[in-house]
Scaffold this active site. Structure first.
Site, PDB file in Angstrom:
ATOM      1  N   GLU A  47       0.839  -1.194   0.000  1.00  0.00           N
ATOM      2  CA  GLU A  47       0.000   0.000   0.000  1.00  0.00           C
ATOM      3  C   GLU A  47       0.880   1.252   0.000  1.00  0.00           C
ATOM      4  OE1 GLU A  47      -3.528   1.891   2.868  1.00  0.00           O
ATOM      5  OE2 GLU A  47      -2.034   0.532   3.716  1.00  0.00           O
ATOM      6  N   LYS A 112      -9.602   2.658  -2.035  1.00  0.00           N
ATOM      7  CA  LYS A 112      -9.744   2.009  -0.734  1.00  0.00           C
ATOM      8  C   LYS A 112     -11.099   2.352  -0.125  1.00  0.00           C
ATOM      9  CE  LYS A 112      -7.213   1.557   3.667  1.00  0.00           C
ATOM     10  NZ  LYS A 112      -6.036   2.063   4.420  1.00  0.00           N
ATOM     11  N   CYS A 146      -5.394  -2.885   2.574  1.00  0.00           N
ATOM     12  CA  CYS A 146      -5.105  -2.839   4.004  1.00  0.00           C
ATOM     13  C   CYS A 146      -6.329  -3.006   4.908  1.00  0.00           C
ATOM     14  CB  CYS A 146      -4.360  -1.542   4.326  1.00  0.00           C
ATOM     15  SG  CYS A 146      -3.418  -1.612   5.883  1.00  0.00           S
TER      16      CYS A 146
END
Length: 263
Positions: A47, A112, A146
């Site tokens: 990431e 994300k 993540c």
């Protein structure tokens, strides 16, 4: 016509990141990838691989500038799909955006979805509202970022849009390493899929320590490869036939609950 691969080769690139230094990070990754011992189909980076997990949105790039162009260059050179996220400035709004870049320069993107509020990410970036699945060389991928790992509904392997592999790119701190490893195994087992989790190592500009623990898991949650707490690149090979055979013998996904996600 796109090539179909029965055995897919994936490079997991676990690296220490130069804090908020795009030039140094891209140069470092380029050197690492040039030294891969064999050709691969997919390259997975952490990431925010070009800066580290920063809330400094002044570093966010418009699309198709430095980092996007670099990913296109690497994809072409390596003849591989390159997967990783970085901070993007899209019309004045900021996103932690994951790109899957193909050798021909085309790419798919996903922002994300779950922003890490304990790190104030939600105060600086805008959440994504659409999950991405893509096909590459006969395989279906679902790439996530993540903190998305903690939310199984978002990563659920749906009958309407099935995938073979979950990718998680991360900057996941060492203090929560047990959660990282446990949740990756859970996602593999519940979704009957391969899981690739790529994390960073080292210490960032906020003093947070990362120990890596990048991993490749099979559809039973069993490790194919587990990386130690150091910079390293690991190539794994996975079988489409073995996945299909397991799902046929144990079709648990056929009994999954139907649901609708409203973003």
């Amino acid at each position: 016509m796109q090539e179909h691969k029965e055995i897919l080769s994936i490079a997991l690139v676990q690296a220490d990141l130069h804090w908020e230094d795009v030039t140094a990070n891209l140069a470092s990754f380029e050197e690492k990838l040039a030294a891969l011992p064999e050709a691969v189909d997919v390259i997975v980076l952490p990431e925010m691989f070009n800066t580290g997990f920063t809330m400094n949105t002044a570093l966010a790039e418009p699309m198709n500038l430095t980092t996007t162009r670099w990913m296109k260059q690497i994809a072409k050179q390596q003849n591989a799909l390159v997967v990783g996220s970085f901070a993007v400035n899209d019309g004045g709004r900021f996103f932690n955006r994951l790109l899957c870049v193909r050798p021909d320069g085309t790419y798919s993107q996903s922002d994300k979805r779950h922003l890490f509020r304990m790190g104030e990410e939600h105060s600086h970036y805008t959440a994504g509202n659409a999950r991405l699945t893509i096909e590459w060389r006969g395989w279906k991928f679902c790439p996530l970022v993540c903190y998305d790992l903690r939310f199984p509904v978002w990563s659920r392997n749906l009958q309407s849009d099935p995938y073979d592999i979950l990718f998680f790119v991360a900057n996941w701190p060492a203090r929560r390493a047990h959660a990282w490893s446990t949740l990756l195994q859970a996602r593999a087992i519940e979704n009957q899929c391969y899981v690739m989790g790529v994390n960073r190592v080292g210490t960032d500009g906020n003093g947070l320590e990362y120990r890596g623990d990048s991993v490749a898991l099979d559809y039973l949650g069993e490790p194919i490869a587990m990386l130690t707490n150091q910079e390293t690149e690991k190539i794994v090979h996975i079988s489409k036939a073995e996945l299909a055979t397991y799902r046929e013998k144990f079709p648990a996904l056929s009994d999954a609950d139907d649901f609708e996600i409203r973003c």
